[in-house]
Design a protein around this motif. Structure first.
Motif: not given
Length: 268
Positions: A158, A210-212, A214, A219, A222-223, A240, A245
């Motif tokens: 993240a 990363h998590s959506r 968070d 996210f 990172s994308e 993903e 977090h």
């Protein structure tokens, strides 16, 4: 048995790392090495204590771990009149991370494999880890000094990998401006030097996890970085995951297990 040793890499009270060594590591049997760089939006409220669970877990699994502390920016909200208690921010925080990573060149006698060093950075630590990974490429472009210990890759947990976006979104009470000492409109050159998005390509694998879900670091940061890195020809990947977090730095969670598996790819 895992051993722990706190070692300074500079004279400031925050210029130190804690070295965790797995059983059997030594000069004749150096261990693949992970630099753990903690987050906390670069503020002095947060310390290397955040990296302890990860450091212990990785050392128990055979890695040498360098849990790095560094000078952070003052904790005052915003940047005007911020505390100078830690003397961090631009450029001190970045110099510390570079010095801390390079100090591994002096620790071979303790069991560190200086040829196999990757970084694991969480949140703001992900930003600093990816920034550090770009030092060799930046030196080649500018004729600057090469790093003593180049990183073979980064797992970004993240990470705040788009500094301009973090500033534009005023994440964590505009922590980016707090780090840099002012807005990008006044410090364009400094932001360009500090932003991993502006230092591409690096030639170094960056595996972003990363998590959506968070809520601390979007996210999309990172994308955006991975998309830009791939376009520049870098071996970047986006993974993903799930959880909040801090799931990324909590051993036993799906998010953390993903990070550890990716480290195993970078340091087989």
């Amino acid at each position: 048995m895992v051993t722990r040793e706190r070692i300074p890499y500079g004279p400031h009270r925050d210029q130190w790392g804690e070295l965790f060594l797995p059983a059997g590591a030594g000069p004749s049997a150096p261990a693949r090495t992970v630099v753990v760089i903690h987050g906390g939006y670069w503020r002095d409220k947060w310390t290397a204590e955040l990296g302890l669970p990860v450091a212990l877990d990785l050392a128990e699994r055979g890695y040498a771990v360098w849990n790095l502390e560094y000078r952070r920016a003052g904790s005052t909200v915003g940047w005007r009149g911020q505390s100078d208690r830690s003397a961090g921010g631009w450029p001190a925080t970045f110099r510390d991370v570079a010095m801390g990573v390079d100090h591994l060149a002096n620790l071979g006698s303790r069991g560190v494999d200086r040829e196999r060093v990757a970084a694991l950075g969480h949140s703001a630590g992900g930003h600093l880890a990816v920034w550090a990974a770009g030092r060799a490429a930046q030196a080649a472009r500018t004729g600057g000094e090469k790093p003593a210990v180049p990183l073979v890759g980064v797992v970004s947990q993240a990470g705040v990998l788009d500094l301009s976006a973090a500033h534009r979104l005023k994440l964590s009470d505009d922590a980016a401006a707090n780090l840099m000492g002012g807005p990008e409109s006044e410090l364009a050159e400094e932001y360009a030097l500090a932003d991993p998005m502006r230092r591409l390509p690096t030639g170094v694998p960056v595996l972003a996890v990363h998590s959506r879900d968070d809520e601390a670091v979007p996210f999309e940061l990172s994308e955006a970085y991975v998309s830009a890195a791939q376009a520049a020809g870098d071996p970047a990947e986006l993974h993903e995951t799930s959880g909040d977090h801090f799931a990324l730095i909590t051993p036993g969670t799906e998010a953390y297990e993903t990070c550890r598996a990716l480290l195993g790819r970078l340091l087989p």
